[in-house]
Design a protein around this motif. Sequence first.
Motif, PDB file in Angstrom:
ATOM      1  N   GLU A   9     -84.450 -83.748 -14.224  1.00  0.00           N
ATOM      2  CA  GLU A   9     -83.637 -83.722 -14.944  1.00  0.00           C
ATOM      3  C   GLU A   9     -83.970 -82.611 -16.273  1.00  0.00           C
ATOM      4  OE1 GLU A   9     -85.037 -86.463 -14.241  1.00  0.00           O
ATOM      5  OE2 GLU A   9     -83.297 -87.821 -13.524  1.00  0.00           O
ATOM      6  N   SER A  10     -85.163 -82.576 -16.448  1.00  0.00           N
ATOM      7  CA  SER A  10     -85.756 -81.794 -17.772  1.00  0.00           C
ATOM      8  C   SER A  10     -86.102 -80.118 -17.365  1.00  0.00           C
ATOM      9  CB  SER A  10     -86.756 -82.377 -18.614  1.00  0.00           C
ATOM     10  OG  SER A  10     -87.943 -82.490 -17.622  1.00  0.00           O
ATOM     11  N   GLN A  11     -86.643 -80.177 -15.923  1.00  0.00           N
ATOM     12  CA  GLN A  11     -87.241 -78.878 -15.563  1.00  0.00           C
ATOM     13  C   GLN A  11     -86.036 -78.043 -14.588  1.00  0.00           C
ATOM     14  OE1 GLN A  11     -90.740 -78.828 -13.596  1.00  0.00           O
ATOM     15  NE2 GLN A  11     -90.472 -76.865 -13.051  1.00  0.00           N
ATOM     16  N   PRO A  12     -85.804 -76.920 -15.481  1.00  0.00           N
ATOM     17  CA  PRO A  12     -84.751 -76.069 -14.726  1.00  0.00           C
ATOM     18  C   PRO A  12     -85.207 -75.464 -13.320  1.00  0.00           C
ATOM     19  CG  PRO A  12     -86.041 -74.815 -16.339  1.00  0.00           C
ATOM     20  CD  PRO A  12     -86.379 -76.038 -16.559  1.00  0.00           C
ATOM     21  N   GLN A  13     -84.287 -75.609 -12.479  1.00  0.00           N
ATOM     22  CA  GLN A  13     -84.575 -75.418 -11.083  1.00  0.00           C
ATOM     23  C   GLN A  13     -85.010 -73.808 -10.922  1.00  0.00           C
ATOM     24  OE1 GLN A  13     -82.410 -76.992  -8.020  1.00  0.00           O
ATOM     25  NE2 GLN A  13     -82.460 -75.069  -6.716  1.00  0.00           N
ATOM     26  N   PRO A  14     -85.950 -72.983 -10.368  1.00  0.00           N
ATOM     27  CA  PRO A  14     -86.133 -71.751 -10.339  1.00  0.00           C
ATOM     28  C   PRO A  14     -84.950 -71.128  -9.373  1.00  0.00           C
ATOM     29  CG  PRO A  14     -88.277 -72.918  -9.801  1.00  0.00           C
ATOM     30  CD  PRO A  14     -87.121 -74.009  -9.837  1.00  0.00           C
ATOM     31  N   ILE A  15     -84.369 -70.006  -9.707  1.00  0.00           N
ATOM     32  CA  ILE A  15     -83.060 -69.474  -9.156  1.00  0.00           C
ATOM     33  C   ILE A  15     -83.449 -69.362  -7.562  1.00  0.00           C
ATOM     34  CG2 ILE A  15     -81.549 -67.580  -9.030  1.00  0.00           C
ATOM     35  CD1 ILE A  15     -81.942 -67.430 -11.922  1.00  0.00           C
ATOM     36  N   GLY A  16     -82.665 -69.769  -6.622  1.00  0.00           N
ATOM     37  CA  GLY A  16     -82.594 -69.799  -5.442  1.00  0.00           C
ATOM     38  C   GLY A  16     -83.840 -70.372  -4.652  1.00  0.00           C
ATOM     39  N   VAL A  17     -84.561 -71.316  -5.484  1.00  0.00           N
ATOM     40  CA  VAL A  17     -85.501 -71.981  -4.771  1.00  0.00           C
ATOM     41  C   VAL A  17     -85.076 -73.429  -4.747  1.00  0.00           C
ATOM     42  CG1 VAL A  17     -87.991 -72.639  -4.568  1.00  0.00           C
ATOM     43  CG2 VAL A  17     -87.145 -70.388  -5.361  1.00  0.00           C
ATOM     44  N   PRO A  18     -84.895 -74.073  -3.491  1.00  0.00           N
ATOM     45  CA  PRO A  18     -84.369 -75.454  -3.639  1.00  0.00           C
ATOM     46  C   PRO A  18     -85.125 -76.285  -3.663  1.00  0.00           C
ATOM     47  CG  PRO A  18     -84.593 -74.582  -1.399  1.00  0.00           C
ATOM     48  CD  PRO A  18     -84.883 -73.415  -2.032  1.00  0.00           C
ATOM     49  N   PRO A  19     -85.130 -77.680  -4.323  1.00  0.00           N
ATOM     50  CA  PRO A  19     -86.363 -78.577  -4.355  1.00  0.00           C
ATOM     51  C   PRO A  19     -86.559 -79.229  -3.043  1.00  0.00           C
ATOM     52  CG  PRO A  19     -84.157 -79.431  -5.229  1.00  0.00           C
ATOM     53  CD  PRO A  19     -83.943 -77.998  -4.890  1.00  0.00           C
ATOM     54  N   VAL A  20     -87.710 -79.207  -2.663  1.00  0.00           N
ATOM     55  CA  VAL A  20     -88.024 -79.824  -1.347  1.00  0.00           C
ATOM     56  C   VAL A  20     -88.377 -81.288  -1.588  1.00  0.00           C
ATOM     57  CG1 VAL A  20     -89.986 -80.134   0.185  1.00  0.00           C
ATOM     58  CG2 VAL A  20     -89.120 -78.025  -0.311  1.00  0.00           C
ATOM     59  N   VAL A  21     -88.880 -81.883  -2.908  1.00  0.00           N
ATOM     60  CA  VAL A  21     -89.089 -83.351  -3.333  1.00  0.00           C
ATOM     61  C   VAL A  21     -88.751 -83.336  -4.929  1.00  0.00           C
ATOM     62  CG1 VAL A  21     -90.916 -84.958  -3.809  1.00  0.00           C
ATOM     63  CG2 VAL A  21     -91.209 -83.683  -2.056  1.00  0.00           C
ATOM     64  N   ALA A  22     -87.597 -84.504  -4.766  1.00  0.00           N
ATOM     65  CA  ALA A  22     -87.218 -85.086  -6.135  1.00  0.00           C
ATOM     66  C   ALA A  22     -87.208 -86.282  -6.144  1.00  0.00           C
ATOM     67  CB  ALA A  22     -85.896 -84.157  -6.337  1.00  0.00           C
ATOM     68  N   THR A  23     -88.121 -86.848  -7.078  1.00  0.00           N
ATOM     69  CA  THR A  23     -88.018 -88.302  -7.433  1.00  0.00           C
ATOM     70  C   THR A  23     -87.337 -88.667  -8.847  1.00  0.00           C
ATOM     71  OG1 THR A  23     -89.948 -88.575  -8.260  1.00  0.00           O
ATOM     72  CG2 THR A  23     -90.074 -88.474  -6.131  1.00  0.00           C
ATOM     73  N   TYR A  24     -86.667 -89.610  -8.865  1.00  0.00           N
ATOM     74  CA  TYR A  24     -85.798 -90.128 -10.074  1.00  0.00           C
ATOM     75  C   TYR A  24     -86.346 -91.564 -10.269  1.00  0.00           C
ATOM     76  CZ  TYR A  24     -82.985 -86.262  -8.569  1.00  0.00           C
ATOM     77  OH  TYR A  24     -82.504 -85.019  -8.232  1.00  0.00           O
ATOM     78  N   ASP A  25     -87.270 -91.761 -11.456  1.00  0.00           N
ATOM     79  CA  ASP A  25     -87.548 -92.941 -11.847  1.00  0.00           C
ATOM     80  C   ASP A  25     -87.996 -94.008 -10.760  1.00  0.00           C
ATOM     81  OD1 ASP A  25     -86.946 -92.506 -14.726  1.00  0.00           O
ATOM     82  OD2 ASP A  25     -84.902 -92.693 -14.433  1.00  0.00           O
ATOM     83  N   LEU A  26     -88.844 -93.375 -10.079  1.00  0.00           N
ATOM     84  CA  LEU A  26     -89.424 -94.085  -8.846  1.00  0.00           C
ATOM     85  C   LEU A  26     -90.350 -95.239  -9.285  1.00  0.00           C
ATOM     86  CD1 LEU A  26     -88.643 -93.562  -5.713  1.00  0.00           C
ATOM     87  CD2 LEU A  26     -90.628 -92.364  -5.541  1.00  0.00           C
TER      88      LEU A  26
END
Length: 326
Positions: A9-26
């Motif tokens: 939520e807090s870190q902006p995603q680099p332009i054109g680079v999709p997230p490979v791993v994303a966890t949310y309150d795991l």
Amino acid sequence: MTSVIDTPESQPQPIGVPPVVATYDLRKVYRTGFWLNQKIVSLKGCSLTVYQGETFGLLGPNGAGKTTLLKLLLGIIRPTAGRGLLLGKLLGDRQVKQSIGYLPENPYLYDYLTGWEFLELAAGIFQIPRSVQRRRIPELLELVGLPVADARKKQMRRYSKGMLQRVGMAQALINDPEVIFLDEPMSGLDPLGRYQMREIILGLKAAGKTIFFNSHILSEVEQICDRIAILAKGELVCAGSLDELLGNNHAYQIKGKGGDKEVLHKWLSNLTFSHDGSWQGTLSEDYYDFLDSLRLMEGKIVSLDLARHSLEDFFIQKIQQPNTSV
């Protein structure tokens, strides 16, 4: 100071680079005891992201929750709460498993098989054609530094710990994965083996692979990783690039000769002098202005290095004070 804890939520995603791993309150809680009425919280609300092509290092003492997080990402265990995505799919998705590789900290390998036979078995699980196996297996053995003759003839029960680690690395790459998870990949390797493993990881990084690994060898992490995260007692203490966490490199360790001692004292802290007229100290100001001043003093620089905290010092500080934000 502002926390650099890395959350989707807090870190902006680099332009054109999709997230490979994303966890949310795991979160992961284990039940133990005879009646399963005792709870052990292994992971507390972990939120982080890893982007395509990154080499991401997860650090923490024993029992911090690193392996638990890896197992959650791989779908080996399920979270108690929270959610996560791997290659855009929910954790545990079967199709995603075709695109990932995994080297456990203590891999169990069928010790009655040779290394070659084990890699054939792993390739068969991914339904890799025999024609591709005959080319890929020797390539991987060469990559990990394991002689083909040993891999063909010697049963793995006769392998050293380092040889088993090399076979484990080869099986993690057998399917040419997009994302590679490595749990203590340097474990059991001698200095040459660690160097070779580091070169393998750097080669995978250069090929655009995304690498997520745990390690206790902080010097290796410092050389390999784009970003790191530290876990302590199940909590994500901090995450970010080494420059973000260790400092912006505004200080320099300088060694030189000549110049005026009084003027040098105005510029440099921790200044010391040797009998041969050389000196060394730390510069926190703009070094271009210092060089102009040194030139007027007819002094010269022998060496200039960036000065910042080591990753080891930073790691120990954060583990001892896990609730302190960076």
